[in-house]
Design a protein around this motif. Structure first.
Motif, PDB file in Angstrom:
ATOM      1  N   ALA A  82      -4.524   5.847   4.646  1.00  0.00           N
ATOM      2  CA  ALA A  82      -3.950   6.129   3.330  1.00  0.00           C
ATOM      3  C   ALA A  82      -4.265   7.549   2.884  1.00  0.00           C
ATOM      4  CB  ALA A  82      -4.463   5.119   2.307  1.00  0.00           C
ATOM      5  N   THR A  83      -5.470   8.022   3.167  1.00  0.00           N
ATOM      6  CA  THR A  83      -5.812   9.398   2.800  1.00  0.00           C
ATOM      7  C   THR A  83      -5.018  10.389   3.631  1.00  0.00           C
ATOM      8  OG1 THR A  83      -8.033   8.711   2.152  1.00  0.00           O
ATOM      9  CG2 THR A  83      -7.692  11.045   2.553  1.00  0.00           C
ATOM     10  N   LEU A  84      -4.830  10.090   4.909  1.00  0.00           N
ATOM     11  CA  LEU A  84      -4.007  10.958   5.746  1.00  0.00           C
ATOM     12  C   LEU A  84      -2.574  11.013   5.222  1.00  0.00           C
ATOM     13  CD1 LEU A  84      -3.629  12.722   8.235  1.00  0.00           C
ATOM     14  CD2 LEU A  84      -3.279  10.648   9.587  1.00  0.00           C
ATOM     15  N   PRO A 110      -0.740   5.920  11.971  1.00  0.00           N
ATOM     16  CA  PRO A 110      -0.915   5.037  10.812  1.00  0.00           C
ATOM     17  C   PRO A 110      -0.662   5.730   9.478  1.00  0.00           C
ATOM     18  CG  PRO A 110      -2.648   4.652  12.417  1.00  0.00           C
ATOM     19  CD  PRO A 110      -1.917   5.883  12.863  1.00  0.00           C
ATOM     20  N   GLY A 111      -1.117   6.974   9.333  1.00  0.00           N
ATOM     21  CA  GLY A 111      -0.861   7.707   8.102  1.00  0.00           C
ATOM     22  C   GLY A 111       0.610   7.989   7.900  1.00  0.00           C
ATOM     23  N   ALA A 112       1.309   8.376   8.969  1.00  0.00           N
ATOM     24  CA  ALA A 112       2.745   8.621   8.870  1.00  0.00           C
ATOM     25  C   ALA A 112       3.487   7.349   8.472  1.00  0.00           C
ATOM     26  CB  ALA A 112       3.266   9.152  10.202  1.00  0.00           C
ATOM     27  N   PHE A 113       3.067   6.230   9.050  1.00  0.00           N
ATOM     28  CA  PHE A 113       3.683   4.939   8.732  1.00  0.00           C
ATOM     29  C   PHE A 113       3.487   4.592   7.253  1.00  0.00           C
ATOM     30  CE2 PHE A 113       3.202   0.338   8.241  1.00  0.00           C
ATOM     31  CZ  PHE A 113       4.406  -0.118   8.749  1.00  0.00           C
ATOM     32  N   LEU A 114       2.270   4.751   6.747  1.00  0.00           N
ATOM     33  CA  LEU A 114       2.016   4.444   5.338  1.00  0.00           C
ATOM     34  C   LEU A 114       2.753   5.401   4.413  1.00  0.00           C
ATOM     35  CD1 LEU A 114      -1.762   3.460   5.166  1.00  0.00           C
ATOM     36  CD2 LEU A 114       0.253   1.975   5.186  1.00  0.00           C
ATOM     37  N   GLY A 134      -2.957  -0.591  13.871  1.00  0.00           N
ATOM     38  CA  GLY A 134      -4.071  -1.507  13.693  1.00  0.00           C
ATOM     39  C   GLY A 134      -3.867  -2.800  14.455  1.00  0.00           C
ATOM     40  N   THR A 135      -4.181  -3.897  13.793  1.00  0.00           N
ATOM     41  CA  THR A 135      -4.028  -5.223  14.395  1.00  0.00           C
ATOM     42  C   THR A 135      -2.801  -5.945  13.873  1.00  0.00           C
ATOM     43  OG1 THR A 135      -5.455  -6.235  12.704  1.00  0.00           O
ATOM     44  CG2 THR A 135      -6.521  -5.439  14.720  1.00  0.00           C
ATOM     45  N   LEU A 136      -1.811  -5.199  13.387  1.00  0.00           N
ATOM     46  CA  LEU A 136      -0.570  -5.844  12.953  1.00  0.00           C
ATOM     47  C   LEU A 136       0.040  -6.618  14.116  1.00  0.00           C
ATOM     48  CD1 LEU A 136       1.182  -3.099  10.768  1.00  0.00           C
ATOM     49  CD2 LEU A 136      -0.141  -5.085   9.994  1.00  0.00           C
ATOM     50  N   ARG A 218      -7.068  -2.601   7.177  1.00  0.00           N
ATOM     51  CA  ARG A 218      -6.887  -3.333   5.921  1.00  0.00           C
ATOM     52  C   ARG A 218      -5.738  -2.740   5.112  1.00  0.00           C
ATOM     53  NH1 ARG A 218     -12.644  -3.688   6.432  1.00  0.00           N
ATOM     54  NH2 ARG A 218     -12.953  -1.696   5.364  1.00  0.00           N
ATOM     55  N   GLN A 219      -5.644  -1.422   5.087  1.00  0.00           N
ATOM     56  CA  GLN A 219      -4.559  -0.767   4.362  1.00  0.00           C
ATOM     57  C   GLN A 219      -3.195  -1.128   4.950  1.00  0.00           C
ATOM     58  OE1 GLN A 219      -5.741   3.297   4.795  1.00  0.00           O
ATOM     59  NE2 GLN A 219      -7.343   3.188   3.221  1.00  0.00           N
ATOM     60  N   LEU A 220      -3.109  -1.156   6.267  1.00  0.00           N
ATOM     61  CA  LEU A 220      -1.845  -1.498   6.925  1.00  0.00           C
ATOM     62  C   LEU A 220      -1.430  -2.929   6.615  1.00  0.00           C
ATOM     63  CD1 LEU A 220      -2.563   0.211  10.347  1.00  0.00           C
ATOM     64  CD2 LEU A 220      -0.743   0.871   8.758  1.00  0.00           C
ATOM     65  N   HIS A 221      -2.372  -3.858   6.659  1.00  0.00           N
ATOM     66  CA  HIS A 221      -2.049  -5.247   6.372  1.00  0.00           C
ATOM     67  C   HIS A 221      -1.614  -5.423   4.919  1.00  0.00           C
ATOM     68  CE1 HIS A 221      -2.989  -7.593  10.019  1.00  0.00           C
ATOM     69  NE2 HIS A 221      -3.780  -6.571  10.313  1.00  0.00           N
ATOM     70  N   ARG A 222      -2.288  -4.761   3.985  1.00  0.00           N
ATOM     71  CA  ARG A 222      -1.903  -4.868   2.578  1.00  0.00           C
ATOM     72  C   ARG A 222      -0.509  -4.287   2.357  1.00  0.00           C
ATOM     73  NH1 ARG A 222      -7.396  -3.307   1.501  1.00  0.00           N
ATOM     74  NH2 ARG A 222      -6.714  -1.149   1.152  1.00  0.00           N
ATOM     75  N   ALA A 223      -0.253  -3.123   2.953  1.00  0.00           N
ATOM     76  CA  ALA A 223       1.026  -2.444   2.705  1.00  0.00           C
ATOM     77  C   ALA A 223       2.205  -3.197   3.294  1.00  0.00           C
ATOM     78  CB  ALA A 223       0.967  -1.027   3.278  1.00  0.00           C
ATOM     79  N   THR A 224       2.004  -3.831   4.439  1.00  0.00           N
ATOM     80  CA  THR A 224       3.124  -4.516   5.096  1.00  0.00           C
ATOM     81  C   THR A 224       3.315  -5.942   4.599  1.00  0.00           C
ATOM     82  OG1 THR A 224       1.647  -5.109   6.934  1.00  0.00           O
ATOM     83  CG2 THR A 224       2.997  -3.129   7.185  1.00  0.00           C
ATOM     84  N   ALA A 225       2.429  -6.418   3.748  1.00  0.00           N
ATOM     85  CA  ALA A 225       2.599  -7.762   3.194  1.00  0.00           C
ATOM     86  C   ALA A 225       3.848  -7.846   2.327  1.00  0.00           C
ATOM     87  CB  ALA A 225       1.366  -8.153   2.377  1.00  0.00           C
ATOM     88  N   THR A 226       4.221  -6.732   1.702  1.00  0.00           N
ATOM     89  CA  THR A 226       5.386  -6.730   0.815  1.00  0.00           C
ATOM     90  C   THR A 226       6.390  -5.622   1.122  1.00  0.00           C
ATOM     91  OG1 THR A 226       4.160  -5.377  -0.786  1.00  0.00           O
ATOM     92  CG2 THR A 226       4.107  -7.775  -1.082  1.00  0.00           C
ATOM     93  N   GLY A 227       6.030  -4.659   1.993  1.00  0.00           N
ATOM     94  CA  GLY A 227       6.916  -3.516   2.232  1.00  0.00           C
ATOM     95  C   GLY A 227       7.463  -3.482   3.642  1.00  0.00           C
ATOM     96  N   ARG A 228       8.551  -2.736   3.818  1.00  0.00           N
ATOM     97  CA  ARG A 228       9.137  -2.511   5.127  1.00  0.00           C
ATOM     98  C   ARG A 228       9.810  -1.142   5.120  1.00  0.00           C
ATOM     99  NH1 ARG A 228      11.462  -6.342   7.366  1.00  0.00           N
ATOM    100  NH2 ARG A 228      13.178  -5.353   8.472  1.00  0.00           N
TER     101      ARG A 228
END
Length: 294
Positions: A82-84, A110-114, A134-136, A218-228
C-alpha cells in the motif's frame, strides 16, 4: 524537482523527486502518454534499460528507483504494497501526470496492483509480470512446497544483511544469473545492481520488502474482498512464476490478457526485451522502434 544528470541510456534524464516521506531517484525519457515502470529485487531503474528507448518513442517513460533501492532514500519502514502504491501515485502527481499505464515486475507488482485497484481513473492500462499477489487464490500450486528459499532468509530482521555484508557481489550475482537462465546481464548493469545492494543499510532496505510481505498480503486480501480491476490488464509469465500470476488475476479482472514467454528467465526486461516489447507496445497502443534482443 531538479535534474541531476544524464545516464548511460541515451535520452534518459535523472531527477530527484520528493514523494511523501522519501525522495526518489527517477529516470525520465520521451514524451506522450505516461508509462510508469516499477522494478523489483535486486534491481534499480536500469532494469528497464533495454526497453526505455523504444517505449520513449511514443510515451513519457517514468522509471524510479523504488524506496530503499538505488539512489532513492532508504527509510526504516514503508515497504508494504500500500505504501508503494502511494509512492507511485504521489510520483505521478509530482510529475504533473493525471493518468499513466503501469508496468511492474517482482516486488513492484503488489503495489502496482493496489494502485490500479484503488485508483482506476489514474491507471489506464496495467502490465504485471513475474510475481505473486501474496497468497491470493491461484498461487496454491506455486506455493505447494513453500515459498522460494530466499523469502525466509530475507524475512528475518537483521539476519541476511549481517551474513551477506562483504559478499554482496557474489550473492546478487546469483540472482542475476539465475534470473536470466545463466545468460547474465551486461557488466555495467550488473555493477549498478550490486552497488545498489552493497552495505548493511542497502541490504536492510532491500530485504525490508520481504519483511513487509505479511502486511502486504493482508492488504491484498482486504482490497480484493470488494474490488476488482476494470482497466485492461496484461499478465506476463516466464521462469519460474509461469502462469501463477495470471491465475491469481483471472477472477479479479474484467479484461485480462495473459502471455507466457518461453526460454525466458525471471528478469524479463533484460533477458528478453524484444519479446517483452512485442507484447507491451501494442498493448499500450503505440508502435516502437526495433530493439536488440539477445
Amino acid at each position: 524537482m531538479t535534474a541531476t544528470s544524464t545516464h548511460l541510456v541515451p535520452g534518459v534524464e535523472l531527477r530527484r523527486v520528493p514523494v511523501g516521506d522519501v525522495t526518489l531517484n527517477v529516470a525520465l525519457a520521451g514524451n506522450g502518454p505516461a508509462v510508469l515502470l516499477l522494478h523489483g529485487f535486486p534491481h534499480t531503474w536500469r532494469l528497464w534499460s533495454r526497453v526505455i528507448g523504444p517505449l520513449a518513442a511514443r510515451h513519457r517513460v517514468i522509471a524510479p528507483d523504488l524506496r530503499g533501492f538505488g539512489a532513492s532514500d532508504r527509510p526504516t519502514d514503508g515497504y508494504d504494497a500500500a505504501t508503494l502504491a502511494g509512492d507511485a501515485e504521489q510520483l505521478l502527481a509530482a510529475l504533473g501526470e493525471t493518468s499513466a499505464s503501469v508496468v511492474a515486475i517482482d516486488a513492484g507488482v503488489p503495489g502496482a496492483f493496489l494502485l490500479a485497484l484503488g485508483r482506476p481513473a489514474l491507471v489506464r492500462r496495467l502490465v504485471l509480470m513475474e510475481s505473486l499477489l501474496g497468497t491470493l487464490p491461484g498461487a496454491e500450486g506455486f506455493l505447494a512446497h513453500g515459498a522460494p528459499w530466499w523469502f525466509g532468509f530475507h524475512a528475518v530482521p537483521g539476519l541476511a544483511e549481517s551474513v551477506l555484508t562483504g559478499n554482496e557481489e557474489r550473492y546478487i550475482g546469483w540472482f542475476l544469473d539465475a534470473g536470466t537462465l545463466g545468460d547474465g546481464v551486461p557488466d555495467d548493469i550488473r555493477a549498478d545492481f550490486v552497488a545498489a545492494c552493497t552495505g548493511g543499510e542497502a541490504l536492510r532496505s532491500a530485504f525490508s520488502y520481504y519483511r513487509a510481505l505479511p502486511e502486504s498480503d493482508r492488504q491484498l486480501h482486504r482490497a480484493t474482498a470488494t474490488g476488482r480491476l476494470t482497466m485492461p490488464v496484461m499478465a506476463v509469465g516466464a521462469h519460474p512464476v509461469g502462469d501463477t500470476l495470471s491465475r491469481q488475476l483471472a477472477p479479479l479482472t474484467d479484461d485480462l490478457t495473459s502471455h507466457q514467454l518461453e526460454d525466458c528467465g525471471h528478469i524479463v526486461p533484460l533477458h528478453r526485451p524484444r519479446a517483452l516489447l512485442d507484447l507491451v507496445v501494442p498493448f499500450l497502443g503505440a508502435e516502437a522502434e526495433p530493439a536488440a534482443d539477445r
